[in-house]
Design an enzyme around this catalytic site. Structure first.
Site, short mmCIF file in Angstrom:
data_model
loop_
_atom_site.label_atom_id
_atom_site.label_comp_id
_atom_site.label_asym_id
_atom_site.label_seq_id
_atom_site.Cartn_x
_atom_site.Cartn_y
_atom_site.Cartn_z
N TYR A 29 0.87 -1.18 0.00
CA TYR A 29 0.00 0.00 0.00
C TYR A 29 0.91 1.24 0.00
O TYR A 29 1.83 1.33 0.80
CB TYR A 29 -0.84 -0.02 1.27
CG TYR A 29 -2.21 0.59 1.16
CD1 TYR A 29 -3.35 -0.22 1.11
CD2 TYR A 29 -2.38 1.96 1.14
CE1 TYR A 29 -4.62 0.33 1.04
CE2 TYR A 29 -3.65 2.52 1.07
CZ TYR A 29 -4.76 1.70 1.02
OH TYR A 29 -6.01 2.25 0.96
N HIS A 95 -10.52 6.03 10.22
CA HIS A 95 -9.97 4.72 9.85
C HIS A 95 -8.44 4.66 9.97
O HIS A 95 -7.88 3.72 10.52
CB HIS A 95 -10.40 4.42 8.41
CG HIS A 95 -10.20 3.02 7.98
ND1 HIS A 95 -11.10 2.03 8.20
CD2 HIS A 95 -9.15 2.44 7.33
CE1 HIS A 95 -10.64 0.90 7.71
NE2 HIS A 95 -9.46 1.12 7.18
#
Ligand SMILES: Nc1c(NC[C@H](O)[C@H](O)[C@H](O)CO)[nH]c(=O)[nH]c1=O
Ligand SMILES: CC(=O)[C@@H](O)COP(=O)(O)O
Length: 184
Positions: A29, A95
Site C-alpha cells: 500500500y 480509519h
C-alpha cells in the site's frame, strides 16, 4: 532544505556485528514511497556491513498486516532485528488512526514478546506532500526516514549488546541475577 531540529537523524558510523540478519516487512500500500524508505535503509545497512543475503524481505498488503508478520520474524532465532515500513495516510474518517495506533502498539508488543528490536518505519502523514518529504532520501531533498530507521537498528543492536555485556567480569560477576535474562 533547511534541517528541522525535530527531524534530525543521528549520523552514527557504527557497524553491524558480523553475521547480523535483518528482516524487513514492507506494505505494498503506497508502495512507491514505502520502497524509497526501504531502499535507503538497505543502503545504510549494507554500508554498515550487512551481507546481501542477510536482508530477508517480506511484503504485506497494508500497514495493518505488519505486526503479525513482524512478530513471526522477530520470534525466529536467526533474526536480529525487524524493520517495518508502511505509510498510513490521513483519510476522511478515523480509519487511518485505528490502523496506525494499532500497528504502533502491536509492533512494540511483538518486540517485547520476542525480545528482538522491531523498528517503526511507518509514516502517518496528513497528506501526500508530508509523506513525500519524510520518505524521500536526503539526496532527493527529503528527511530520509529509511535511513533513520536503519541507523536506529544499528544503534539499538549496539545498545542491547552493551546492556548484555556491561559490567560483566567485574567484582560482582557471578553473583545472583537481579532480573530475568534475554534470549540473546
Ligand atoms: N488506508 C491505508 C491502508 N489500508 C489498508 C489496511 O492496512 C489493511 O490492509 C486493510 O484494512 C485490510 O486488513 N493501509 C496502509 O498501509 N496505508 C493506508 O493509508
Ligand atoms: C486509512 C484508509 O484505509 C483509508 O482508505 C480510509 O479513508 P477514509 O477515512 O477516507 O475512509
Amino acid at each position: 532544505m533547511a534541517k528541522d531540529p525535530t527531524h534530525t537523524t543521528s549520523t552514527s558510523t557504527e557497524r553491524l556485528p558480523q553475521g547480523c540478519r535483518i528482516a524487513v516487512v514492507a506494505s505494498t500500500y503506497h508502495g512507491e514511497l514505502v520502497d524509497t524508505m526501504k531502499g535507503s535503509a538497505r543502503a545504510v545497512l549494507e554500508a554498515a556491513g550487512l551481507d546481501r543475503d542477510d536482508w530477508l524481505e517480506v511484503a504485506v498488503p497494508g500497514a495493518y498486516e505488519l505486526p503479525l508478520v513482524a512478530r513471526r520474524l522477530a520470534l525466529r532465532d536467526d533474526v536480529d532485528a525487524v524493520l517495518c515500513f508502511g505509510l498510513v495516510l490521513r483519510g476522511d474518517t478515523d480509519h487511518d488512526r485505528y490502523i496506525s495506533t494499532t500497528v504502533a502498539t502491536r509492533l512494540m508488543d511483538a518486540a517485547f514478546e520476542a525480545d528482538t528490536p522491531i523498528l517503526f518505519g511507518v509514516l502517518t502523514p496528513n497528506n501526500v506532500g508530508q509523506a513525500r518529504r519524510r520518505a524521500r532520501t536526503e539526496a532527493d531533498g527529503g528527511l530520509d526516514k529509511g535511513r533513520e530507521v536503519a541507523r536506529a537498528a544499528i544503534g539499538v543492536l549496539a545498545a542491547l549488546e552493551r546492556a548484555r555485556t556491561i559490567g560483566r567480569g567485574d567484582k560482582r560477576s557471578g553473583s545472583s541475577k537481579k532480573s530475568g535474562g534475554s534470549k540473546k
